[in-house]
Enzyme design. Sequence first.
Site, short mmCIF file in Angstrom:
data_model
loop_
_atom_site.label_atom_id
_atom_site.label_comp_id
_atom_site.label_asym_id
_atom_site.label_seq_id
_atom_site.Cartn_x
_atom_site.Cartn_y
_atom_site.Cartn_z
N HIS A 179 0.85 -1.21 0.00
CA HIS A 179 0.00 0.00 0.00
C HIS A 179 0.88 1.25 0.00
O HIS A 179 1.23 1.78 1.05
CB HIS A 179 -0.93 0.00 1.21
N HIS A 189 -10.83 0.56 0.34
CA HIS A 189 -10.64 1.58 1.38
C HIS A 189 -12.02 1.74 2.02
O HIS A 189 -12.92 2.34 1.43
CB HIS A 189 -10.16 2.87 0.70
N ASP A 200 0.64 2.47 3.70
CA ASP A 200 -0.18 3.58 3.19
C ASP A 200 0.69 4.84 3.09
O ASP A 200 0.24 5.95 3.40
CB ASP A 200 -1.41 3.83 4.08
#
Lengths: 308, 434
Positions: free
Chosen positions: B70, B189, B315
């Site tokens: 990610h 998400h 992320d």
Amino acid sequence: MTAKTWDRKDLLGLQELSASEIETILDAAVIFKSSSKISSALSGSTAAFLFSEPSTRTRSSFEVAARRLGAEVLGFSVASSSLLKGESLLDTLRNLEAMGVDYFILRHEHSGVLESLAPNTRASLINAGDGAHEHPTQALLDLFTLREKKKTLKGLKVVIVGDILHSRVARSNIHGLKKLGARVTVCGPSALIPGDIEKLGVAASHDLDAALKGADAVNVLRLQLERQNQNLITSLSDYFESYGLTPARLAAAPGCVVLHPGPINRGVEISSQAADGPNSLILEQVKNGVAVRMAVLSLIGQWRKRNA
Amino acid sequence: MPKRGGTGLLIRGGLVIDPAQKLEAVRDILLEDGKVKEIGVNLSARTALRAVQCLDAAQTWVVPGLIDMHVHLREPGRQSDETIATGALAAARGGITTVLAMPNTEPPVDNPSSVHFIKAKAASEAVVNVLIAGAATVGQKGERLTEFSRMASAGISAVTDDGRPLLNSELMRRALEYARDCGLPLIDHCEDENLSAGAPVNEGLAATVKGLRGIPWASETVMVLRDIALAELTGAHVHIAHISAAQSVAAVRLAKKRGLPVTAEATPHHFSLCDADIKGYNADFKMNPPLRGENDQEAVLAGLADGTIDAIATDHAPHGPGEKALAMALAPFGVIGLETSLALALTKLVERKILNRRQLVERMSAGPAKILGLKNKGHLKPGADGDITIIDPGVSWKVEAPFASKSRNSPFIGMKLNGRARAAIVGGRVVHAL
């Protein structure tokens, strides 16, 4: 005497103040109220107003206070867009500081903006309301008014009713009241009570009549009328039905005084009879606001002289 | 550290940890032609005469190259915040040898040409493997599905509208069906944007005291529960990105118990911090999903420990300093993470015995490899890709600029961490070494 217990450049909020610091301000305000004449505590200094939100009452009150202390006053209504960026606001501040501004009285629609600015300027910042975070001088004048009327705040039961979620007045009052020993109940519809509020040591209620039982004071918050478009309230009249303060509701709490930070929406959060009734301290609050703001400015002024 | 040599690379005397071979012992590893050739004891004796580069790995852990599934590389469109080249350097410095690039660039990666562009850029400029996730909907607008088959042929490894949820459940169903038909995982998400609208931080005491709007945990969990239902309906593999709420972890645990094709990842910031750790109004602590409550952080840790959460993914979301200097309510969401991910896992998980060494490798390499269907990554069997991370578990260091990333929006600046990547090897080539 009081100067010794004040050791701060700024007034950002009541959360960071100790009980004795709050009492220092209130005690100083007593003196300013009894002799509300011209003083020279701030003569030779300049105070600038940076407000990104409209305000009549708070701003005039600060302006009267600063002038009575001999300060020059510089007014700015800054378009909120130019205040959006923390950095560009800091630039504005530094430019004005370079011109000799010593005090900034700031209002901003976003929480926490002053906290980010304060360490980056030598000027003193006084919070006149930031987002839903704090409005310390409003809470200080509420505390002052209550203390004057009830002699002490210790053990008082104070109900704050209305839109707690969006209210900086509520947050500053909760911090101040708790530190000075009052018991606090916040009251309003669930949609307007922020999460985990009980962890601040307050009771939360959705029933105003129950909350008012045995209350010594009720602080009625202004309801922003646009809340109904967000489905945070069902309608203004429905809100008044459940949370509007009326003489009938007040009858259940003999001796309960009424505060409101203004401006009032008559018939929305409070009826005219309650706002203008014998227990209302609303105009007294306005009067005390000047003395409290003089106290804040002069204490910070003394700090600046000591730390020049 | 490395000596110049031929096509071979010998990594000598490290503690090799490879869950796929149930191996956790001191071994030598020989890489040849970019692949794992052999693992054994004292290989140097037999390779002494050949032209090989040698790497002394004594006192270190030698593990299959870490995979971060990610990552936002920002290219094309926002090269001032990050590029494929700098993001890859940041990954290498953090010991990560493969990243999965999210498609929410400007323009988004929502067609085969964009996939080819990223592939070509990565091939010439990136020091680590760059895998590509394709957008699920055109322009990531949540309206029309993209061409899953053609993007799959172009080489995408997953489909996602990351940064945004697929709010429309009918669209999500069709996206899952096409993802299944193409053999791709769909990464969601999970956020009900109506519940979270306008809020910068988690709903709870921290938001209340700061006077900030709060994002309720339920904004994530309602979508996790929906996705589990749709995974059951379609039989498609749904992967929950950056899981953060206790109730979401519980939902995934139950779904797995029922044998549903659901996997999940968690970020280092969600297992290391909670909303009480937010420093003032510092927007480097603002990310989406937000830092949750302490109970949520504990649930994420428990989910990592029992395998409910399959992968650690950063992320990594670079934002320049100008953007992050905004008021909390206005600053963009996201923090960088590639350079601190491994060290946080070592410090917050392994050192505290939440995970053992084998589980660390599972969550950071074998797990994501399995989710993405990478047969030659996530393990060190002969023939596997020559991607290896060498970990020095003993070194203490402080997180501080400069970063290899172009951005420095990290909530961990100033934090002391234990352990970091001593070297990263990609396709048999050393791309980072301390």
